[in-house]
Scaffold this motif. Structure first.
Motif, PDB file in Angstrom:
ATOM      1  N   ASN A   1      -1.862   5.704   2.841  1.00 13.77           N
ATOM      2  CA  ASN A   1      -1.686   5.839   1.385  1.00 13.77           C
ATOM      3  C   ASN A   1      -2.425   7.051   0.803  1.00 13.77           C
ATOM      4  O   ASN A   1      -2.928   6.975  -0.315  1.00 13.77           O
ATOM      5  N   ASP A   2      -2.479   8.142   1.543  1.00 17.52           N
ATOM      6  CA  ASP A   2      -3.082   9.365   1.028  1.00 17.52           C
ATOM      7  C   ASP A   2      -2.005  10.340   0.570  1.00 17.52           C
ATOM      8  O   ASP A   2      -0.858  10.268   1.026  1.00 17.52           O
ATOM      9  N   LEU A   3      -2.390  11.258  -0.302  1.00 18.28           N
ATOM     10  CA  LEU A   3      -1.499  12.320  -0.743  1.00 18.28           C
ATOM     11  C   LEU A   3      -2.091  13.667  -0.350  1.00 18.28           C
ATOM     12  O   LEU A   3      -3.291  13.899  -0.517  1.00 18.28           O
TER      13      LEU A   3
ATOM     14  N   ILE B   1      -6.301   6.449  -2.051  1.00 17.71           N
ATOM     15  CA  ILE B   1      -6.132   5.141  -2.679  1.00 17.71           C
ATOM     16  C   ILE B   1      -6.901   4.105  -1.858  1.00 17.71           C
ATOM     17  O   ILE B   1      -6.821   4.092  -0.634  1.00 17.71           O
TER      18      ILE B   1
ATOM     19  N   ALA C   1       1.322   4.160  -3.033  1.00 16.47           N
ATOM     20  CA  ALA C   1       1.233   5.591  -2.740  1.00 16.47           C
ATOM     21  C   ALA C   1       2.499   6.313  -3.195  1.00 16.47           C
ATOM     22  O   ALA C   1       2.427   7.434  -3.722  1.00 16.47           O
TER      23      ALA C   1
ATOM     24  N   HIS D   1       2.646   9.296  -5.887  1.00 16.05           N
ATOM     25  CA  HIS D   1       3.303  10.545  -5.500  1.00 16.05           C
ATOM     26  C   HIS D   1       4.334  10.953  -6.546  1.00 16.05           C
ATOM     27  O   HIS D   1       4.380  12.112  -6.973  1.00 16.05           O
TER      28      HIS D   1
ATOM     29  N   SER E   1       0.829  -1.200   0.000  1.00  8.70           N
ATOM     30  CA  SER E   1       0.000   0.000   0.000  1.00  8.70           C
ATOM     31  C   SER E   1       0.868   1.256   0.000  1.00  8.70           C
ATOM     32  O   SER E   1       0.588   2.227  -0.719  1.00  8.70           O
TER      33      SER E   1
ATOM     34  N   LEU F   1       3.178  12.532   1.547  1.00 15.40           N
ATOM     35  CA  LEU F   1       2.557  11.241   1.779  1.00 15.40           C
ATOM     36  C   LEU F   1       2.017  11.185   3.204  1.00 15.40           C
ATOM     37  O   LEU F   1       2.719  11.541   4.150  1.00 15.40           O
TER      38      LEU F   1
END
Length: 237
Positions: A93-95, A105, A72, A76, A68, A89
């Motif tokens: 797993n977020d941006l 994600i 990400a 990125h 995961s 990050l």
């Protein structure tokens, strides 16, 4: 497709019926029933980039817990290259950019007898200002170029190693990359929010990510490893 309920749900049905041997992408202009972690609503608008990737795996392949974080990282890298934006990050797993969340994600898995596939859903806020309070957006980019660039990174082998596609990455390089681009600083005060009680905000200190892909948080002097989906972490407001 112009309108679909969920790109992840569509690909889950598709691979269950057709069992493709090669990766398959699904994109849409509008998603009417998108969902995220723990079936939270996945909000999108006309400016969003919405896509999912079905990625077949060997039935007995070992799926590392860090996959995961690896996905990400690849997203990125892709968005940074295409937009030039400064992005961070956020575990798992977020941006984010400096104003809020720009991409999420959702990773699911389909196993049917002798068939196995990852379903990777990606939603990106693009070139838009009218968003919910905690969200932001990245500069404009071409969705097809995003797909091409991301897929090239997914399929690229690590240097001097046989290609395993999505499962081919270096643990040390991955953790170093996350540390360089982490939204949180080591020892930064944070809030923990549990899935059971979204209104409960427990204070703690962020200590980074371990080799199992868990976030390490110090709470009341004790180090607590967090698994994805178990608890979310937020900046102090």
């Amino acid at each position: 497709m112009k309108i679909i309920d969920s790109t992840n749900r569509y690909l889950k049905d598709y691979v269950s019926e057709h069992r493709p041997s090669h990766p398959v992408f699904c994109t849409t202009q509008q998603q009417t029933a998108g969902y995220g972690q723990q079936n939270r609503v996945w909000q999108t608008n006309d400016h969003s980039a919405i896509l999912s990737l079905a990625y077949p795996l060997p039935i007995k392949a070992e799926l590392p817990g860090l996959v995961s974080l690896h996905i990400a990282k690849l997203l990125h890298q892709t968005l940074t290259e295409l937009t030039g934006d400064k992005l961070y990050l956020k575990w798992p797993n977020d941006l984010y950019n400096q104003h809020g969340k720009v991409a999420g994600i959702l990773i699911e898995q389909i196993i049917k007898k002798e068939y196995r596939s990852l379903i990777i859903g990606i939603g990106i806020n693009r070139n838009h200002n009218e968003l919910i309070e905690t969200a932001s957006s990245v500069s404009d980019f071409n969705t097809q170029e995003l797909i091409d660039t991301l897929f090239q990174k997914v399929e690229s082998p690590a240097p001097q190693a046989p290609s395993k596609g999505l499962l081919d990455f270096s643990l040390i390089e991955l953790l170093d990359y996350w540390q360089d681009h982490d939204l949180f600083a080591i020892e930064e005060p944070i809030q923990l929010i549990t899935a059971e009680d979204l209104n409960s905000k427990k204070p703690g200190f962020y200590l980074g990510i371990n080799a199992q892909g868990q976030a390490l948080i110090r709470v009341n002097g004790q180090i607590q490893p967090l698994s994805s989906g178990q608890t979310s972490i937020r900046k102090l407001t």
